[in-house]
Enzyme design. Structure first.
Site, PDB file in Angstrom:
ATOM      1  N   HIS A  46     -10.293  -3.130  -8.279  1.00  0.00           N
ATOM      2  CA  HIS A  46      -9.864  -3.254  -6.878  1.00  0.00           C
ATOM      3  C   HIS A  46      -9.128  -4.559  -6.628  1.00  0.00           C
ATOM      4  O   HIS A  46      -8.334  -4.654  -5.693  1.00  0.00           O
ATOM      5  CB  HIS A  46     -11.067  -3.102  -5.940  1.00  0.00           C
ATOM      6  CG  HIS A  46     -11.470  -1.674  -5.734  1.00  0.00           C
ATOM      7  ND1 HIS A  46     -11.925  -1.164  -4.554  1.00  0.00           N
ATOM      8  CD2 HIS A  46     -11.448  -0.616  -6.599  1.00  0.00           C
ATOM      9  CE1 HIS A  46     -12.181   0.132  -4.674  1.00  0.00           C
ATOM     10  NE2 HIS A  46     -11.909   0.480  -5.920  1.00  0.00           N
ATOM     11  N   ASN A  81     -13.425  -0.471   0.393  1.00  0.00           N
ATOM     12  CA  ASN A  81     -14.186  -1.619  -0.102  1.00  0.00           C
ATOM     13  C   ASN A  81     -15.441  -1.948   0.699  1.00  0.00           C
ATOM     14  O   ASN A  81     -16.479  -2.299   0.138  1.00  0.00           O
ATOM     15  CB  ASN A  81     -13.290  -2.875  -0.112  1.00  0.00           C
ATOM     16  CG  ASN A  81     -12.239  -2.815  -1.199  1.00  0.00           C
ATOM     17  OD1 ASN A  81     -12.388  -2.066  -2.173  1.00  0.00           O
ATOM     18  ND2 ASN A  81     -11.179  -3.605  -1.057  1.00  0.00           N
ATOM     19  N   HIS A  99     -15.625   6.383 -14.376  1.00  0.00           N
ATOM     20  CA  HIS A  99     -16.592   7.139 -13.572  1.00  0.00           C
ATOM     21  C   HIS A  99     -17.642   7.837 -14.434  1.00  0.00           C
ATOM     22  O   HIS A  99     -18.320   8.743 -13.972  1.00  0.00           O
ATOM     23  CB  HIS A  99     -15.870   8.137 -12.658  1.00  0.00           C
ATOM     24  CG  HIS A  99     -15.128   7.473 -11.538  1.00  0.00           C
ATOM     25  ND1 HIS A  99     -14.361   8.155 -10.622  1.00  0.00           N
ATOM     26  CD2 HIS A  99     -15.033   6.157 -11.182  1.00  0.00           C
ATOM     27  CE1 HIS A  99     -13.834   7.291  -9.765  1.00  0.00           C
ATOM     28  NE2 HIS A  99     -14.215   6.076 -10.085  1.00  0.00           N
TER      29      HIS A  99
HETATM   30  C1  HEM Z   1      -8.337   7.082 -10.288  1.00  0.00           C
HETATM   31  C2  HEM Z   1      -8.576   6.752  -9.042  1.00  0.00           C
HETATM   32  C3  HEM Z   1      -9.919   6.293  -8.554  1.00  0.00           C
HETATM   33  C4  HEM Z   1     -10.525   6.707  -7.420  1.00  0.00           C
HETATM   34  C5  HEM Z   1      -9.966   7.676  -6.392  1.00  0.00           C
HETATM   35  C6  HEM Z   1     -11.806   6.046  -7.354  1.00  0.00           C
HETATM   36  C7  HEM Z   1     -12.715   6.188  -6.322  1.00  0.00           C
HETATM   37  C8  HEM Z   1     -14.007   5.710  -6.345  1.00  0.00           C
HETATM   38  C9  HEM Z   1     -14.963   5.922  -5.295  1.00  0.00           C
HETATM   39  C10 HEM Z   1     -14.696   6.663  -4.000  1.00  0.00           C
HETATM   40  C11 HEM Z   1     -16.138   5.374  -5.698  1.00  0.00           C
HETATM   41  C12 HEM Z   1     -17.465   5.380  -4.951  1.00  0.00           C
HETATM   42  C13 HEM Z   1     -17.405   4.436  -3.792  1.00  0.00           C
HETATM   43  C14 HEM Z   1     -18.562   4.530  -2.825  1.00  0.00           C
HETATM   44  O1  HEM Z   1     -18.958   5.611  -2.428  1.00  0.00           O
HETATM   45  O2  HEM Z   1     -19.084   3.481  -2.449  1.00  0.00           O
HETATM   46  C15 HEM Z   1     -15.907   4.785  -6.990  1.00  0.00           C
HETATM   47  C16 HEM Z   1     -16.845   4.141  -7.738  1.00  0.00           C
HETATM   48  C17 HEM Z   1     -16.588   3.544  -8.951  1.00  0.00           C
HETATM   49  N1  HEM Z   1     -15.354   3.411  -9.533  1.00  0.00           N
HETATM   50 FE1  HEM Z   1     -13.666   4.374  -9.014  1.00  0.00          FE
HETATM   51  N2  HEM Z   1     -11.953   5.271  -8.457  1.00  0.00           N
HETATM   52  C18 HEM Z   1     -10.816   5.382  -9.217  1.00  0.00           C
HETATM   53  C19 HEM Z   1     -10.544   4.705 -10.384  1.00  0.00           C
HETATM   54  C20 HEM Z   1     -11.393   3.792 -10.957  1.00  0.00           C
HETATM   55  C21 HEM Z   1     -11.026   2.889 -12.009  1.00  0.00           C
HETATM   56  C22 HEM Z   1      -9.631   2.761 -12.601  1.00  0.00           C
HETATM   57  C23 HEM Z   1     -12.143   2.170 -12.317  1.00  0.00           C
HETATM   58  C24 HEM Z   1     -12.332   1.078 -13.321  1.00  0.00           C
HETATM   59  C25 HEM Z   1     -11.521   0.799 -14.285  1.00  0.00           C
HETATM   60  C26 HEM Z   1     -13.198   2.654 -11.465  1.00  0.00           C
HETATM   61  C27 HEM Z   1     -14.507   2.263 -11.530  1.00  0.00           C
HETATM   62  C28 HEM Z   1     -15.505   2.701 -10.689  1.00  0.00           C
HETATM   63  C29 HEM Z   1     -16.912   2.401 -10.890  1.00  0.00           C
HETATM   64  C30 HEM Z   1     -17.490   1.709 -12.100  1.00  0.00           C
HETATM   65  C31 HEM Z   1     -17.591   2.924  -9.796  1.00  0.00           C
HETATM   66  C32 HEM Z   1     -19.091   2.811  -9.520  1.00  0.00           C
HETATM   67  C33 HEM Z   1     -19.312   1.506  -8.776  1.00  0.00           C
HETATM   68  C34 HEM Z   1     -20.743   1.117  -8.543  1.00  0.00           C
HETATM   69  O3  HEM Z   1     -21.659   1.614  -9.202  1.00  0.00           O
HETATM   70  O4  HEM Z   1     -20.926   0.236  -7.671  1.00  0.00           O
HETATM   71  N3  HEM Z   1     -12.703   3.603 -10.625  1.00  0.00           N
HETATM   72  N4  HEM Z   1     -14.605   4.996  -7.359  1.00  0.00           N
END
Ligand code: HEM
Length: 325
Positions: A66, A94, A193
């Site tokens: 982010h 965020n 994910h």
């Molecule tokens: C491809 C497009 C992506 C979308 C649309 C997306 C969207 C999201 C969303 C909506 C969440 C959950 C947020 C919540 O409900 O609080 C999330 C969590 C997460 N995302 Fe993505 N994401 C994307 C790409 C990525 C990328 C590129 C990474 C890292 C390189 C990443 C790593 C993570 C991780 C590790 C979590 C879990 C966070 C936690 O446990 O606090 N995401 N993402």
């Protein structure tokens, strides 16, 4: 025609030249003489937090993503809003979602005590993403250093640049290619994910209010719907693990098999297989002993280079939450 293609080639070469030069300014040895123990200390501090709570590792990985997608990897995501709700932290994707700021503060305080004004918050974010996942297990890659910190942070920029969970393939690709990343980077990085969790509130629309013809997204495997609905009830404020195929949160290629089965949390996860190119990439990553971890490291390296500030641009913040006076 020949002139046009020659010009096009020149432009491509110029663009490549600039980006290679920008990458060349980062170096794994950047702090070797300025603060020789910096990277070891950063690792030690991050490790102490992950050993206590390993769920913070995915959070730190996401924090770096982010950061990099909004005005480059310049730690703009860490700045507290100076006017209420104006900064990146307060953007839709965020707020009440990003975690791990206190870990970055801790690393920064310890590095400031060792080498004042030397190690940037942007580099700390890049190191924390890698180091936390190294302690979490299974992921390692090289992190070149020398980023400097930005001085601005705007919620509207985060809203415009961060991919939303309802993104389709085209939207994902336009956001990733705007950062110089390829379809392969997009597919591979989505594999993050395989770890971490989401808030149930993020899934409400997909599960209960999808469209006028179907209250639940029909692209979800029908046998997966009751599982999702039992873990994220209507109106739930709870959380749900990203990878529902296992009980323990581990770094693996399971995400891609979940994508192929329609057993993923977001429309964006499902979307990555919705073109022939995307499907081929998902299938290639879905292999035991396959390329996923190495590919992920290579794409993280590219992501960590997005629009970095180097040389005399920006500053080295003393406190990651505020711009130096
Ligand atoms: C491809 C497009 C992506 C979308 C649309 C997306 C969207 C999201 C969303 C909506 C969440 C959950 C947020 C919540 O409900 O609080 C999330 C969590 C997460 N995302 Fe993505 N994401 C994307 C790409 C990525 C990328 C590129 C990474 C890292 C390189 C990443 C790593 C993570 C991780 C590790 C979590 C879990 C966070 C936690 O446990 O606090 N995401 N993402």
């Amino acid at each position: 025609m020949a002139l046009t293609s020659a010009r096009a080639l020149f432009v491509i070469a110029a663009i490549l030249g600039v980006s290679l030069q920008a990458n060349a300014q980062l170096s794994t040895a950047f702090y070797a003489s300025k603060c020789p123990n910096a990277t070891n200390k950063a690792f030690e501090v991050v490790k102490s937090w992950i050993v206590k709570d390993r769920s913070m590792a995915p959070a730190l990985l996401r924090l770096h993503f982010h950061d990099c997608f909004v005005r480059g990897c310049d730690a703009s995501v860490l700045l507290d809003s100076t006017v209420a709700n104006s900064g990146e932290k307060d953007a839709g994707g965020n707020k009440n979602s990003l975690r791990g700021f206190e870990i970055i503060d801790d690393v920064k305080a310890k590095l400031e005590a060792m080498c004042p004004g030397t190690v940037s918050c942007a580099d700390i974010l890049a190191l924390a993403a890698r180091d936390s996942m190294l302690v979490f297990g299974g992921l390692n890659y090289t992190v070149p250093l020398g980023r400097r910190d930005g001085v601005s942070s705007f919620a509207w920029e985060a809203n415009n640049n961060l991919p939303p969970p309802f993104a389709d393939f085209n939207m994902l690709m336009s956001l990733f290619s705007a950062k110089g990343l390829t379809t392969k980077d997009m597919v591979v990085l989505s594999g993050a994910h395989t770890v971490g969790f989401s808030r149930c509130s993020t899934l409400q629309q997909r599960l209960y209010n999808f469209s006028s013809t179907s209250s639940t997204d029909p692209s979800i495997d029908p046998s997966f719907v009751p599982i999702l609905k039992s873990k994220c009830k209507f109106g739930s404020t709870g959380i749900i693990m990203m990878d529902q195929s296992k009980t323990t949160d581990t770094w693996d290629f399971n995400y891609f098999s979940n994508v192929l089965k329609g057993r993923v949390l977001f429309q964006s996860d499902d979307a990555i297989k919705r073109t022939a190119e995307g499907l081929k990439l998902v299938q290639a990553e879905n292999k035991a002993g396959g390329p996923f971890t190495a590919d992920f490291g290579a794409s993280m390296l590219k992501m960590g280079n997005i629009q970095v500030l180097t040389g005399t641009s920006g500053q080295i913040r003393k406190n990651c939450r505020v711009v130096n006076k």
